[in-house]
Each structure stands twice: as structure tokens, then as C-alpha cells.
Write a protein that holds these residues in place. Sequence first.
Motif, mmCIF file in Angstrom:
data_model
loop_
_atom_site.group_PDB
_atom_site.id
_atom_site.type_symbol
_atom_site.label_atom_id
_atom_site.label_comp_id
_atom_site.label_asym_id
_atom_site.label_seq_id
_atom_site.Cartn_x
_atom_site.Cartn_y
_atom_site.Cartn_z
ATOM 1 N N LYS A 14 0.831 -1.207 0.000
ATOM 2 C CA LYS A 14 0.000 0.000 0.000
ATOM 3 C C LYS A 14 0.866 1.258 0.000
ATOM 4 O O LYS A 14 0.535 2.245 -0.635
ATOM 5 N N SER A 15 1.984 1.190 0.694
ATOM 6 C CA SER A 15 2.895 2.334 0.767
ATOM 7 C C SER A 15 3.577 2.618 -0.572
ATOM 8 O O SER A 15 4.251 3.631 -0.729
ATOM 9 N N GLY A 16 3.422 1.732 -1.526
ATOM 10 C CA GLY A 16 4.071 1.908 -2.826
ATOM 11 C C GLY A 16 5.351 1.083 -2.959
ATOM 12 O O GLY A 16 5.878 0.885 -4.053
ATOM 13 N N LYS A 17 5.833 0.586 -1.851
ATOM 14 C CA LYS A 17 7.059 -0.215 -1.851
ATOM 15 C C LYS A 17 6.856 -1.518 -2.628
ATOM 16 O O LYS A 17 5.761 -2.109 -2.583
ATOM 17 N N VAL A 18 7.896 -1.955 -3.345
ATOM 18 C CA VAL A 18 7.820 -3.212 -4.083
ATOM 19 C C VAL A 18 8.869 -4.177 -3.518
ATOM 20 O O VAL A 18 10.034 -3.800 -3.335
ATOM 21 N N ILE A 19 8.448 -5.395 -3.208
ATOM 22 C CA ILE A 19 9.354 -6.390 -2.606
ATOM 23 C C ILE A 19 9.518 -7.574 -3.552
ATOM 24 O O ILE A 19 8.534 -8.084 -4.082
ATOM 25 N N ASN A 20 10.759 -8.003 -3.746
ATOM 26 C CA ASN A 20 11.030 -9.168 -4.591
ATOM 27 C C ASN A 20 10.991 -10.444 -3.760
ATOM 28 O O ASN A 20 11.391 -10.446 -2.599
ATOM 29 N N TYR A 21 10.536 -11.515 -4.373
ATOM 30 C CA TYR A 21 10.569 -12.804 -3.670
ATOM 31 C C TYR A 21 11.090 -13.904 -4.587
ATOM 32 O O TYR A 21 10.981 -13.812 -5.807
ATOM 33 N N ASP A 22 11.647 -14.941 -3.966
ATOM 34 C CA ASP A 22 11.977 -16.169 -4.699
ATOM 35 C C ASP A 22 10.829 -17.149 -4.595
ATOM 36 O O ASP A 22 10.528 -17.870 -5.523
ATOM 37 N N ARG A 23 10.216 -17.183 -3.411
ATOM 38 C CA ARG A 23 8.959 -17.904 -3.237
ATOM 39 C C ARG A 23 8.041 -17.075 -2.345
ATOM 40 O O ARG A 23 8.514 -16.388 -1.435
ATOM 41 N N LEU A 24 6.748 -17.178 -2.632
ATOM 42 C CA LEU A 24 5.772 -16.371 -1.905
ATOM 43 C C LEU A 24 4.769 -17.289 -1.204
ATOM 44 O O LEU A 24 4.328 -18.282 -1.785
ATOM 45 N N VAL A 25 4.449 -16.958 0.036
ATOM 46 C CA VAL A 25 3.384 -17.665 0.758
ATOM 47 C C VAL A 25 2.251 -16.664 0.983
ATOM 48 O O VAL A 25 2.495 -15.573 1.512
ATOM 49 N N VAL A 26 1.050 -17.020 0.569
ATOM 50 C CA VAL A 26 -0.100 -16.139 0.757
ATOM 51 C C VAL A 26 -1.061 -16.802 1.736
ATOM 52 O O VAL A 26 -1.517 -17.920 1.509
ATOM 53 N N SER A 27 -1.312 -16.126 2.843
ATOM 54 C CA SER A 27 -2.222 -16.643 3.874
ATOM 55 C C SER A 27 -3.239 -15.544 4.159
ATOM 56 O O SER A 27 -3.173 -14.858 5.181
ATOM 57 N N PRO A 28 -4.186 -15.362 3.216
ATOM 58 C CA PRO A 28 -5.005 -14.146 3.218
ATOM 59 C C PRO A 28 -6.255 -14.211 4.075
ATOM 60 O O PRO A 28 -6.971 -13.210 4.189
ATOM 61 N N GLY A 29 -6.549 -15.386 4.650
ATOM 62 C CA GLY A 29 -7.782 -15.506 5.426
ATOM 63 C C GLY A 29 -9.007 -15.389 4.537
ATOM 64 O O GLY A 29 -8.957 -15.731 3.352
ATOM 65 N N ILE A 30 -10.098 -14.897 5.143
ATOM 66 C CA ILE A 30 -11.362 -14.860 4.406
ATOM 67 C C ILE A 30 -11.787 -13.433 4.091
ATOM 68 O O ILE A 30 -11.306 -12.483 4.686
ATOM 69 N N ASP A 31 -12.711 -13.333 3.163
ATOM 70 C CA ASP A 31 -13.397 -12.085 2.890
ATOM 71 C C ASP A 31 -14.895 -12.394 2.989
ATOM 72 O O ASP A 31 -15.294 -13.551 2.859
ATOM 73 N N PHE A 32 -15.686 -11.370 3.238
ATOM 74 C CA PHE A 32 -17.128 -11.579 3.424
ATOM 75 C C PHE A 32 -17.886 -11.170 2.171
ATOM 76 O O PHE A 32 -17.568 -10.154 1.560
#
Lengths: 430, 123
Positions: free
Chosen positions: A125-143
Amino acid sequence: MNHNISRRDFNKLLVSGVAGSALGIFGMAKPAFAAQTRIVVIGGGFGGASAAKYLRKLDPSLSVTLIEPKATFYTCPFSNWVLGGMKTMEDIGQTYALLRSKYGVNVIADTATGIDSVKSTVTLKSGKVINYDRLVVSPGIDFKYGAIEGYSESVANSSMPHAYEAGPQTILLQKQLLAMKDGGRVLICPPGNPFRCPPGPYERASLIAHYLKEKKPKSRILILDAKDKFSKQGLFKKGWDKLYPGMIEWRSSATGGKITKVDAASKSVTTDFGVEKGDVINFIPPQQAGKIAFDAGLTDASGWCPVNPITFESTIHPGIHVIGDAVIAGAMPKSGFAASSQGKVVAASIIRLCQGKVPAPPSLVNTCYSLIGPGYGVSVAGVYKLTSAGIVEIPGSGGLTPMDADDDHLNEEAMFARGWYNNIVQDIWG
Amino acid sequence: MQVTIRSLLTACLVFSVLLIAGTDASAAAKKVQKKKTAEVCVVDPRGEILALSCASCHGTDGKSVGIIPSFYGKSPEYLEAALKDFKSGTRYSTVMIRHAKGYTDEEIRLIAEYFGTVWQNNK
């Protein structure tokens, strides 16, 4: 919810596990000589925080970054205890200080707004961009706020709290209960399957009943359910009859439980059988994977995320692993324990993949304690393995507290529920 | 090869045992474990993945902070016997019998081996 796969697909999966390890090697080829392997984890809940901690615990050579906007994460487990007046919000708040100091996780207090699976970057959100070699997404739920007429996010925030993400809505629901007159009526409206924490709404009914029995004994609870049966049903009903006789009524979908409309102004809900009024209405809407999973194209038509069940790597975007409530994980329920178990499997798998090795076959576990009263606990346990039918429960294992369990047993389970909470939050955030 | 370099930097070397779902590589695992020395800790990846879930109730590495029994520092033999007793119902439990029945005797041995040695590696 069962993600069935044919034997042929299963064999393909095993081959892709090997292919995945090759990808691991090639994926690492550039940065590995120059720098650490970079794993980025989005979401600091039960799944994401477990993955971050165990990645660093099992392989301290990895660089692990955890992106979580909240400084304090309030756990859904035990938030019903807050409603029952047995815990405070402070008791269920977890922070990231020890993940930083003890485990060397780089915790960034920001929101992930975008994932570029081609460039392997996460935008914040801050505009920062982060590089990854592998990504884990644990986003929970949305309603799904638009699923029912009259319901919206602002209705949930102001008058009909779902309180299904512990935080401000838990406090709002508690305030409403405290303000309710003796003889008032509480409506609890659980969604259809699949949803987060299948026993959650029924433990909530139990602990609200515990509070009402002590402070406002003429009050009643009506559960209007979008389902025809629910988790630990026999155990809950037995406990309600014993501890709160006549206080809790449950109506199945087929017998008038299904809600078609809500009206915040008149504090009422409409079912196929008529209109029901409530002094407090806890409407829990249908759910889907957390927003970032949708934005990143990690969901399928079901609204949840399909993954390779060995590594929890997305079957849509390689190099991105998805865990927790958002994932399609066969027989596993959407629980904090299951998310943590998946977080550990993903940590071990990623380490193997980064080493160019084949991940071990997964072993997954779930244990969900529910409190019916302060000294009356029940549980469901499950041990899961991968077969050609996907992630299945191992026959003969797991299951519920026995229906004929005596008072000592139920009291012991209530004590173990507290012990469980103390240990799982320590195992994840401490 | 970069993989080897990184592995050398790792505090705890994880030996590779090629495991494909359903393949029993315990013989190979035993062989590797016999080579254990004071400098290098050996973790069977299958044992590790079987064991990690236990920590959710019993604490990281089996170090419990609450009422649930701690098993940090116990020997592999003690843990194997305890798990088998839970599985058979010989030892009273509320929930352990339901968990223990989810594992074969060989898997129980691997779990016991993992927690029975992980505390030694922390020394």
C-alpha cells in the motif's frame, strides 16, 4: 469442498513435486550466489505467522519477510470467550515482537495490494515493491456482503456485527449484549458451508448463553442456520440441554433457518417462514478467500484457492503457495489449527524445494476445542494424509469427544482448551 | 552448486532422503541417522513433517507453557512407548487416542525420534 483427483492426476502431482524442485533450483539460480533466498509471507494470522516462524526456525539461512498491517492480531479462537465475559480483548491479542527478535523475521507493517507472479514481486500500500523467490499467501477470508438483501459492510460495522474477524466487531457485539435488557432475544445466523471455524457460531451461542444465564436469565437465543446440520451438533445440543435448558433454539435451513433478507432499521431478518426480530443480531455472512487472493488470480470459480496438496503451491501460479482458510484443502476444515499445520508443511516443503530436494509427503492435523460452558469442553480432532482422493482423514483416527463422556472428561477438555490456546499462540507468535 | 553452498551455511544440515509419497524410505533414513555426529544434526524430513503439528498443542519442540503435558527433553524410547500406549488405549487420554490412531507404528517411531532428539540439537 472435497477436491477429488484421479489416480492419474495424483501421479501427475507427484511428478510435479519433482518438477517443482527443479523449478526451485532454477528459481534460485540467480540470487543464491549473491544473496539469501528470499521468502515473502503475506498475512500474519495462524497460517502466515506459522510459516514465517518455522521457515526461519528450520532454515536460519533464509531471508523471511512477513507482511501484516495490524500491529496486534486478535485471534478468532477465544473471541467467543470474550463475548462470554471470560477473556478480554487484551488476552487474545498477539504481536510480532518475538517473530522479529527471536526468529529474525522481517515484519513489515503494511498491506499487500498486488502480486506480480511473472516478475515475482509484491506491491505494498505504501508503494514499496518487494522481490521474492517464493511467496506464501495466507489471506484468510473475505465476506460476501452483497449476498443477502439489506446487508452491507456498513451494516456489519454499525448494527449487525458478524464478529467473524476478531476486533472492533467483537467489541461491538459485546457492547450490544451488555446493553440488552433481560428478556431480550439474540439472533445468531451462521452461513452455509464452507466457512471459517465450523463450530464457531455454536460455541458463540453457548458462551453468550453462559453470560445471559448469569446476568439476564430471561433472555433467549435463536440460531437461524443456512445449514441442515452443523459441527459437533450432538455434543452441542446435549450441552445446551444440560447447561442452558430452554435458552437456545436452533432452526435448520429446511425448518425456517435460511435467511433471505436482513433489515438493520427494524432489527429483523426474513426467512422463508416469516420475519424474526432480534434485540441483538449476529448475522455471519457467506465467505470467500481473502481479497489479495482474488486480486492475484489465485482463486477458482468456487471463490477459494486450488493448490498442490503436497506443497500447497498454487495450481494457477507456480512459486506462490497458499495456506489457511482461503485454500481448498480436501477434508481439512477452515480452522486456525489447520492453517498453522499447513503453514508448517509449507515451510518444510519450501525449504526442501529451495535445496533442490523433493518435499516429504504432507502430514496434517486439526484439533478444535469448543467451550459449551467454562467447565464443559468438547473437541474434534483430525489427522490427514494425501491420497489419490486428495487430502483425506485417516480412517479410524480423529473424531469427536465421545457422546457419553463424563463430567470429569468434559472438564478436562475445557482445561485443555485453555492449555491449547496458550501453546498454539506461543508456537506461532512466541 | 549454490544449493550446497547454502546448505553449508545452514546451522543444521538437513540430509536428503528422497521421499515420494507412499515410498518407504525408512531404511535409508536409519542409515543416514547412524552417521550422526556431534557437529551435524540429522533430521529425517518425513519425521519432521509428521512431528511439527504436535507443537500446536504441546508447544514448540514440545515445550508446553500451560496445562498440556510438556515432552521437551524426553527420550525417543519414552515418546514412542507413550504414543503407542495412547494409540492402544492402554494409557488414558481425552484427545491423544484420536490423534495417535492416525499414525502407523513406523510413523510414531519417526515422530518420537524427531522430538526425542530435537532438544539435544538445541543444546
